[in-house]
Design a protein around this motif. Structure first.
Motif, PDB file in Angstrom:
ATOM      1  N   GLN A   1      74.410  86.909  95.916  1.00  0.00           N
ATOM      2  CA  GLN A   1      74.493  87.222  96.531  1.00  0.00           C
ATOM      3  C   GLN A   1      75.637  88.296  96.668  1.00  0.00           C
ATOM      4  N   SER A   2      77.132  87.399  95.852  1.00  0.00           N
ATOM      5  CA  SER A   2      78.624  88.349  95.575  1.00  0.00           C
ATOM      6  C   SER A   2      78.138  89.718  95.009  1.00  0.00           C
ATOM      7  N   TYR A   3      76.644  90.010  94.089  1.00  0.00           N
ATOM      8  CA  TYR A   3      76.705  91.189  93.912  1.00  0.00           C
ATOM      9  C   TYR A   3      76.425  92.587  94.502  1.00  0.00           C
ATOM     10  N   VAL A   4      75.575  91.835  95.495  1.00  0.00           N
ATOM     11  CA  VAL A   4      75.166  92.252  96.268  1.00  0.00           C
ATOM     12  C   VAL A   4      75.724  93.221  96.448  1.00  0.00           C
TER      13      VAL A   4
ATOM     14  N   SER B   1      67.444 100.980  91.288  1.00  0.00           N
ATOM     15  CA  SER B   1      67.705 101.588  89.946  1.00  0.00           C
ATOM     16  C   SER B   1      67.771 100.642  88.655  1.00  0.00           C
ATOM     17  N   ARG B   2      67.465 101.573  87.659  1.00  0.00           N
ATOM     18  CA  ARG B   2      68.342 100.023  85.749  1.00  0.00           C
ATOM     19  C   ARG B   2      69.381  99.865  85.948  1.00  0.00           C
ATOM     20  N   ASP B   3      70.405 100.447  86.565  1.00  0.00           N
ATOM     21  CA  ASP B   3      71.735 100.431  86.085  1.00  0.00           C
ATOM     22  C   ASP B   3      71.927  99.149  87.352  1.00  0.00           C
ATOM     23  N   PHE B   4      71.336  98.972  88.535  1.00  0.00           N
ATOM     24  CA  PHE B   4      71.392  97.741  89.800  1.00  0.00           C
ATOM     25  C   PHE B   4      71.316  96.858  89.120  1.00  0.00           C
ATOM     26  N   TYR B   5      70.020  96.512  88.271  1.00  0.00           N
ATOM     27  CA  TYR B   5      69.820  95.091  88.061  1.00  0.00           C
ATOM     28  C   TYR B   5      69.791  94.690  86.613  1.00  0.00           C
ATOM     29  N   VAL B   6      70.994  94.946  85.187  1.00  0.00           N
ATOM     30  CA  VAL B   6      71.372  95.626  84.280  1.00  0.00           C
ATOM     31  C   VAL B   6      73.066  95.247  85.458  1.00  0.00           C
TER      32      VAL B   6
ATOM     33  N   PRO C   1      77.059  87.186  85.924  1.00  0.00           N
ATOM     34  CA  PRO C   1      77.450  85.472  86.096  1.00  0.00           C
ATOM     35  C   PRO C   1      78.670  85.837  84.512  1.00  0.00           C
ATOM     36  N   LEU C   2      78.347  86.781  83.370  1.00  0.00           N
ATOM     37  CA  LEU C   2      79.126  87.248  82.427  1.00  0.00           C
ATOM     38  C   LEU C   2      80.646  87.834  82.415  1.00  0.00           C
ATOM     39  N   ARG C   3      81.182  88.020  83.707  1.00  0.00           N
ATOM     40  CA  ARG C   3      82.124  89.065  83.717  1.00  0.00           C
ATOM     41  C   ARG C   3      83.241  87.529  83.948  1.00  0.00           C
TER      42      ARG C   3
ATOM     43  N   ARG D   1      77.946  77.923  80.907  1.00  0.00           N
ATOM     44  CA  ARG D   1      77.165  77.927  81.556  1.00  0.00           C
ATOM     45  C   ARG D   1      76.286  80.108  82.244  1.00  0.00           C
ATOM     46  N   ALA D   2      77.844  80.228  82.147  1.00  0.00           N
ATOM     47  CA  ALA D   2      76.739  81.487  82.262  1.00  0.00           C
ATOM     48  C   ALA D   2      75.560  82.341  81.463  1.00  0.00           C
ATOM     49  N   ALA D   3      75.151  81.705  80.311  1.00  0.00           N
ATOM     50  CA  ALA D   3      73.887  83.106  80.224  1.00  0.00           C
ATOM     51  C   ALA D   3      73.063  81.309  80.713  1.00  0.00           C
ATOM     52  N   ALA D   4      72.993  80.368  81.121  1.00  0.00           N
ATOM     53  CA  ALA D   4      72.500  79.447  81.777  1.00  0.00           C
ATOM     54  C   ALA D   4      71.568  80.461  83.098  1.00  0.00           C
ATOM     55  N   ILE D   5      73.269  80.626  84.371  1.00  0.00           N
ATOM     56  CA  ILE D   5      72.695  81.648  85.368  1.00  0.00           C
ATOM     57  C   ILE D   5      72.131  82.497  85.148  1.00  0.00           C
ATOM     58  N   THR D   6      72.622  83.594  84.050  1.00  0.00           N
ATOM     59  CA  THR D   6      72.005  84.832  84.044  1.00  0.00           C
ATOM     60  C   THR D   6      70.288  84.403  84.093  1.00  0.00           C
ATOM     61  N   GLY D   7      69.855  83.477  83.066  1.00  0.00           N
ATOM     62  CA  GLY D   7      68.528  83.182  83.066  1.00  0.00           C
ATOM     63  C   GLY D   7      67.916  82.740  84.457  1.00  0.00           C
ATOM     64  N   LEU D   8      68.780  81.764  85.145  1.00  0.00           N
ATOM     65  CA  LEU D   8      68.190  81.186  86.580  1.00  0.00           C
ATOM     66  C   LEU D   8      67.859  83.470  87.224  1.00  0.00           C
ATOM     67  N   ILE D   9      69.079  83.845  87.117  1.00  0.00           N
ATOM     68  CA  ILE D   9      68.366  84.993  88.279  1.00  0.00           C
ATOM     69  C   ILE D   9      67.687  86.039  87.736  1.00  0.00           C
ATOM     70  N   CYS D  10      66.922  86.009  86.357  1.00  0.00           N
ATOM     71  CA  CYS D  10      65.954  86.833  85.879  1.00  0.00           C
ATOM     72  C   CYS D  10      64.292  85.969  86.398  1.00  0.00           C
ATOM     73  N   ALA D  11      64.843  84.732  86.315  1.00  0.00           N
ATOM     74  CA  ALA D  11      63.656  83.792  86.910  1.00  0.00           C
ATOM     75  C   ALA D  11      63.607  84.342  88.706  1.00  0.00           C
ATOM     76  N   ALA D  12      64.466  84.339  89.079  1.00  0.00           N
ATOM     77  CA  ALA D  12      64.751  84.867  90.694  1.00  0.00           C
ATOM     78  C   ALA D  12      64.112  85.756  91.154  1.00  0.00           C
ATOM     79  N   GLN D  13      64.060  86.616  89.729  1.00  0.00           N
ATOM     80  CA  GLN D  13      63.862  88.085  90.510  1.00  0.00           C
ATOM     81  C   GLN D  13      62.194  87.950  90.026  1.00  0.00           C
ATOM     82  N   ALA D  14      61.948  87.733  89.297  1.00  0.00           N
ATOM     83  CA  ALA D  14      60.353  86.774  88.524  1.00  0.00           C
ATOM     84  C   ALA D  14      59.687  86.895  89.687  1.00  0.00           C
ATOM     85  N   LEU D  15      60.763  85.785  90.795  1.00  0.00           N
ATOM     86  CA  LEU D  15      59.672  85.059  91.593  1.00  0.00           C
ATOM     87  C   LEU D  15      59.849  85.248  92.850  1.00  0.00           C
ATOM     88  N   GLN D  16      60.548  86.470  93.173  1.00  0.00           N
ATOM     89  CA  GLN D  16      60.826  87.324  93.867  1.00  0.00           C
ATOM     90  C   GLN D  16      59.323  87.851  94.355  1.00  0.00           C
ATOM     91  N   LEU D  17      59.367  89.342  92.986  1.00  0.00           N
ATOM     92  CA  LEU D  17      58.318  89.988  92.328  1.00  0.00           C
ATOM     93  C   LEU D  17      57.740  89.150  93.128  1.00  0.00           C
TER      94      LEU D  17
END
Length: 289
Positions: free
Chosen positions: A132-135, A240-245, A251-253, A258-274
């Motif tokens: 949400q913060s990024y969006v 765009s690809r830049d948006f998803y990157v 989280p890595l900013r 925990r940053a890597a784990a949160i990034t992994g969950l964001i990947c999972a969230a996008q797959a679930l939404q798809l």
């Protein structure tokens, strides 16, 4: 200027009680508070009666949060400004005062505050907060065609809410905020972000809740896109690809263990939404003659 706070709630008495405790501490009151019990198995009227402030509790058959919010606004006769939050949110003491001041009685001004994850030890909640913060950052000045404010921190004039048609009750589980914001702009309204008006989000999730939430987001997104297309709205395409990157690296900013784990969950969230999006599209095709 009078304000009313509308809170939809379904089967979360503990969360609702905690929310109402925080509303008792709001500055600039007294504030009118309307809770809409969306057909909870056990009525929420006793929770409202036990609150430290007077609460108006309305009960309806289960129809979803969009319908519950509409019912709350309909009951807020005499209120100039409507503020929305959710039963798992704790508005900070200056929240309502800041929201009303930012709205300031200006016709067709929709005000959205900031939502902060209060369950910092929960990875699923942290991932949802990062998204949400990024969006919100990506929306910039909130003037773009797909910018929206989430319904747990929102305010507008009651008369403008009614003129915009309220929330579309066909969105039973997600994207009613996206649809409402879109119609608001189409009606000539403006959107004003107030980052100092904060609600703390106490939404503790496990794997099942995380899965269900993001699957529902995908289904809601498909319904939103279908409605846009039917109304001749702008073509919707993948960001765009830049948006998803940027989303994945958000989280890595602020590096943390925990940053890597949160990034992994964001990947999972996008797959679930798809997945939810595609399942809703398949359901549409099956429903066609």
């Amino acid at each position: 200027m009078t304000g009313a706070i509308v809170i939809p709630s379904y089967n979360r008495p503990r969360q609702l009680a905690a929310c109402l405790e925080t509303l008792a501490k709001l500055e600039g009151g007294p504030w009118r508070v309307i809770v809409v019990d969306d057909g909870s198995p056990e009525p929420l009227a006793p929770v409202c009666a036990a609150a430290p402030i007077e609460i108006e509790c309305i009960r309806q058959k289960n129809a979803g949060p969009a319908a519950a919010r509409n019912a709350g606004v309909a009951a807020a006769d005499g209120a100039d400004t409507i503020l929305f939050t959710d039963d798992d949110c704790h508005p900070r003491p200056d929240w309502a005062r800041r929201m009303v001041a930012a709205q300031d009685g200006v016709p067709m001004r929709l005000v959205g505050g900031r939502v902060v994850n209060a369950v910092t030890g929960n990875l699923y909640s942290a991932a949802a907060q990062s998204i949400q913060s990024y969006v919100y950052e990506a929306f910039g000045d909130f003037s773009g065609p797909f910018a929206f404010f989430s319904t747990n921190n929102l305010a507008c004039r009651r008369v403008d809410f009614e003129a915009a048609g309220g929330f579309d009750t066909k969105f039973r589980f997600a994207s009613e905020d996206r649809d409402f914001s879109r119609r608001w702009r189409d009606g000539g309204g403006e959107m004003s972000h107030v980052p100092d008006a904060v609600v703390d989000h106490h939404h503790r999730m496990g794997l099942r809740g995380f899965w269900r939430q993001n699957w529902s987001y995908g289904r809601g997104a498909r319904r939103f896109h279908t409605k846009l297309a039917a109304g001749g709205g702008p073509e919707v395409s993948l960001a765009s690809r830049d948006f998803y990157v940027g989303l994945l690296f958000h989280p890595l900013r602020r590096p943390s263990p925990r940053a890597a784990a949160i990034t992994g969950l964001i990947c999972a969230a996008q797959a679930l939404q798809l997945g939810g999006y595609l399942s809703e599209r398949r359901a549409e095709r099956r429903a066609k003659p």
